[in-house]
Enzyme design. Structure first.
Site, PDB file in Angstrom:
ATOM      1  N   SER A 183       0.559  -0.814  -0.174  1.00 14.38           N
ATOM      2  CA  SER A 183      -0.069  -0.051  -0.169  1.00 14.38           C
ATOM      3  C   SER A 183       0.875   1.230   0.520  1.00 14.38           C
ATOM      4  CB  SER A 183      -1.109   0.072   1.324  1.00 14.38           C
ATOM      5  OG  SER A 183      -1.430   0.740   1.344  1.00 14.38           O
TER       6      SER A 183
ATOM      7  N   HIS B 145      -7.931  -5.403   0.223  1.00 14.88           N
ATOM      8  CA  HIS B 145      -6.376  -4.601   0.415  1.00 14.88           C
ATOM      9  C   HIS B 145      -6.127  -5.542   1.503  1.00 14.88           C
ATOM     10  CE1 HIS B 145      -4.110  -1.471   0.094  1.00 14.88           C
ATOM     11  NE2 HIS B 145      -4.573  -0.786   1.407  1.00 14.88           N
TER      12      HIS B 145
HETATM   13  C1  GTR Z   1      -5.230   4.617   1.607  1.00 15.43           C
HETATM   14  C2  GTR Z   1      -4.306   4.938   0.670  1.00 15.43           C
HETATM   15  C3  GTR Z   1      -4.308   4.410  -0.356  1.00 15.43           C
HETATM   16  C4  GTR Z   1      -3.236   3.437   0.546  1.00 15.43           C
HETATM   17  C5  GTR Z   1      -3.895   2.806   1.418  1.00 15.43           C
HETATM   18  C6  GTR Z   1      -2.741   2.753   2.877  1.00 15.43           C
HETATM   19  O1  GTR Z   1      -6.015   5.424   2.896  1.00 15.43           O
HETATM   20  O2  GTR Z   1      -6.061   5.555  -0.004  1.00 15.43           O
HETATM   21  O3  GTR Z   1      -3.572   4.913  -1.126  1.00 15.43           O
HETATM   22  O4  GTR Z   1      -1.855   4.048   0.308  1.00 15.43           O
HETATM   23  O5  GTR Z   1      -3.932   4.020   2.775  1.00 15.43           O
HETATM   24  O6  GTR Z   1      -1.802   2.511   3.221  1.00 15.43           O
HETATM   25  O7  GTR Z   1      -3.197   0.953   3.462  1.00 15.43           O
END
Ligand code: GTR
Length: 416
Positions: free
Chosen positions: A253, A394
């Site tokens: 991420s 995610h």
């Molecule tokens: C979210 C962000 C993403 C990603 C994620 C993370 O809030 O919008 O771009 O980076 O965090 O790092 O888990």
């Protein structure tokens, strides 16, 4: 007293807005391929002056540096050219970790410049071996103590999270059994992830006092994390148990964005892995689907350089897109991982980016992504550019790690 109450109310309101904004924006984002406005991606193999690149020599001579320069000035920012004093302190070492299978080391890295001092704590597990071992360098989100229930792990300075609460993302024994070491640092050691925490970050080491001191092309949090990855690499190079020619940089991420930026610039990393890195990472910004430049810079104003704000709802004006960041890893092996339900990160944009980056690998005689058609879920591509989209959300899962290990086995063992 009244002032205090007002202050408290404002704080609660601001925090509420920041934290609510993100899920709200995720719900309202566009996820419809048919609503993507038409766009023309910049060609990775055409220079600013219109010269078409056809071979690896010219890529290195004319195009690579030019792309790094654009990513530096317009997207991630640069750090001032200052000599930072660095020293290492091995705080703890044991050869009885993971039921005696592994060595554990905890290394404090100290940074000093102009009266400013900062420190980072690296946790390392290495398989016991007569030979130097390859290592995955992968920063953690919640503190070193969260990656395992090992009671000997020292808490990271900015985290009180319970031991082992991120264990599902860290199959350390599996990694050790596969013959790899793993090194990690809590990413907050370099920039505690809120705009207001600028003062605690490593950026004051470079002479800045506040966020507003940083010029429009100056690096902020992603640069600080990428810098941290590179300083961790400096230590790994000095450790006699580690094969520094086989360090795999990986990140999930926001740390996938940082790992890509560090891996693109710093050719000491043998393999670069991006896990669900999304907007500002592997995903193409011009697709404007899921998270956009506008959303990311609004919610995280401290991540990219200030120049990046120019491209809010103005992605067409971007002089580069993220496939060109991935291409900077060439000819080293590159792996991009997506998750089916991680639509905010735009899996298709991550895939296409890897596909377009593959053109540069061709110049080196390597096969990259074989077709513009996305593979089925859980069907990894393991060419010099690798890719998978797995089922699920995610996250970093055992499946992801199994693929990373297979990919590393394929490309690192082949060189032996
Ligand atoms: C979210 C962000 C993403 C990603 C994620 C993370 O809030 O919008 O771009 O980076 O965090 O790092 O888990």
């Amino acid at each position: 007293m009244k002032h205090l109450q007002i202050f408290a109310l404002i704080t609660v309101f601001c925090l509420g807005t920041v934290f609510d904004l993100y899920p709200q924006n995720q719900k309202e984002a566009n996820y419809d391929e048919n609503k993507i406005p038409p766009y023309t991606l910049p060609e990775v193999l055409v220079t600013k002056n219109g010269k078409r690149i056809t071979n690896a020599n010219d890529w290195e001579k004319y195009r690579r540096a030019e792309l790094i320069d654009i990513f530096t000035k317009e997207i991630y920012g640069k750090l001032p050219d200052k000599k930072i004093e660095v020293s290492y302190n091995i705080l703890e070492e044991s050869s009885k970790a993971c039921q005696g299978k592994a060595k554990r080391k905890q290394v404090e890295i100290l940074f000093k410049n102009g009266g400013v001092e900062r420190k980072a704590l690296m946790l390392i597990y290495l398989p016991k071996s007569e030979e130097k071992v390859p290592v995955f360098l992968h920063f953690n989100f919640q503190g070193n103590q969260t990656v395992s229930t090992d009671p000997e792990i020292t808490f990271s300075q900015y985290s009180k999270n319970p031991r082992g609460n991120q264990i599902s993302r860290w199959p350390i024994e599996k990694i050790i059994d596969a013959g790899y070491g793993v090194a990690t640092i809590h990413y907050w050691d370099f920039y505690l992830d809120q705009k207001e925490n600028f003062t605690e970050s490593i950026l004051p080491l470079f002479g800045y006092k506040s966020f507003s001191d940083v010029p429009n092309d100056g690096g902020l949090a992603i640069s600080a994390w990428a810098w941290g990855y590179q300083r961790a690499m400096d230590y790994l190079e000095s450790d006699k148990d580690i094969d520094a020619s086989k360090v795999i940089i990986a990140g999930h991420s926001r740390l996938g964005k940082a790992a890509l930026w560090a891996g693109a610039q710093d050719t000491r990393f043998a393999i670069v892995i991006s896990n669900n890195s999304g907007c500002g990472g592997a995903a193409l910004s011009m697709r404007r689907i899921g998270e956009t430049v506008n959303e990311i810079t609004k919610i995280f104003p401290h991540w990219f350089c200030k120049n990046f704000l120019k491209y809010r709802w103005n992605e067409d004006k971007l002089p580069v897109d993220q496939h060109e960041l991935l291409a900077l890893v060439a000819p080293r092996p590159l792996y991009v991982a997506s998750a089916e339900k991680d639509l905010w990160a735009d899996p298709k944009g991550e895939f296409l980016s890897a596909w377009y980056a593959s053109e540069v690998y061709k110049c080196y005689g390597y096969k990259g992504i074989p077709s513009a058609e996305m593979p089925a879920v859980n069907t990894p591509i393991m060419e010099r550019v690798g890719y998978h989209i797995r089922t699920g959300i995610h996250d970093v899962t055992d499946y992801d790690w199994e693929c990373f290990i297979k990919f590393a086995d394929k490309w690192l063992k082949k060189q032996e």
